[in-house]
Each structure stands twice: as C-alpha cells, then as structure tokens.
Design a protein around this motif. Structure first.
Motif, short mmCIF file in Angstrom:
data_model
loop_
_atom_site.label_atom_id
_atom_site.label_comp_id
_atom_site.label_asym_id
_atom_site.label_seq_id
_atom_site.Cartn_x
_atom_site.Cartn_y
_atom_site.Cartn_z
N THR A 1 0.76 -1.01 0.05
CA THR A 1 -0.10 0.08 -0.01
C THR A 1 0.95 1.27 0.01
N TYR A 2 0.66 2.19 -0.92
CA TYR A 2 1.29 3.47 -1.04
C TYR A 2 0.48 4.43 -0.40
N LEU A 3 0.95 5.43 0.12
CA LEU A 3 0.33 6.63 0.72
C LEU A 3 0.64 7.79 -0.44
N ALA A 4 -0.41 8.56 -0.81
CA ALA A 4 -0.21 9.68 -1.69
C ALA A 4 0.15 10.86 -1.03
N ARG A 5 1.30 11.57 -1.63
CA ARG A 5 1.84 12.77 -0.90
C ARG A 5 0.81 13.84 -0.76
N VAL A 6 0.93 14.49 0.44
CA VAL A 6 -0.08 15.64 0.71
C VAL A 6 0.58 16.64 0.07
N ARG A 7 0.06 17.72 -0.57
CA ARG A 7 0.62 19.02 -1.27
C ARG A 7 -0.55 20.01 -0.99
N ASN A 8 0.28 21.02 -0.73
CA ASN A 8 -0.48 22.53 -0.41
C ASN A 8 -0.40 23.25 -1.57
N PRO A 9 -1.46 23.46 -2.47
CA PRO A 9 -1.28 24.04 -3.67
C PRO A 9 -1.48 25.69 -3.08
N GLY A 10 -1.78 26.09 -2.06
CA GLY A 10 -1.73 27.37 -1.62
C GLY A 10 -0.38 28.00 -1.04
N ALA A 11 0.49 27.05 -0.87
CA ALA A 11 1.85 27.51 -0.10
C ALA A 11 2.85 28.11 -1.03
#
Length: 78
Positions: free
Chosen positions: A66-76
C-alpha cells in the motif's frame, strides 16, 4: 527482544511491538511493516486512509503493498 518480553509478561506479541532495522533507521517513517489483518494496528490504519492506493489494483491483481499519496498544499508559497 520483543518476543521474550511478551513471553515474560504473558501478553500476546502484536505487530506494533516489533520494528525492523530499516523501519528504525528511516527518520521519515517512510517504510512500515506489519500485520494488515490486525484491526487496530498501524498498517490497518494506513490502509484505511484516504491517501492509500495500490499499484495495479484496477487490474484486480490484489497487491500487498500500500502506498500513501503525498500531501501537497497548492496554496503554499514556493
């Protein structure tokens, strides 16, 4: 060590009490091994996450990784 400690205390050995050397060496905790069938374990929690996905899962291959998707903050700011 965990096996002997569990035996001495009379408690069952669960997957969360044992960590492999590569798990201990990774500061980002990017590698995790354990029992996926243990209901309250860290692996079961990771697999139940909204970020979890399986490669080739759409082909009904039934992958075990199982892989976990990277959390990205587009507003940063970049």
């Amino acid at each position: 060590e965990a096996k002997f400690r569990a035996k001495a205390t009379g408690t069952p050995l669960d997957g969360d009490s044992v960590r492999t050397a590569c798990e201990q060496a990774c500061p980002a905790r990017a590698i995790t091994f354990g029992d996926a069938n243990a209901a309250g374990g860290r692996i079961a929690k990771a697999r139940a996450s909204k970020r979890a996905f399986h490669v080739l899962g759409d082909l009904n291959v039934k992958p075990n990784v199982t892989y976990l998707a990277r959390v990205r903050n587009p507003g940063a700011p970049r």
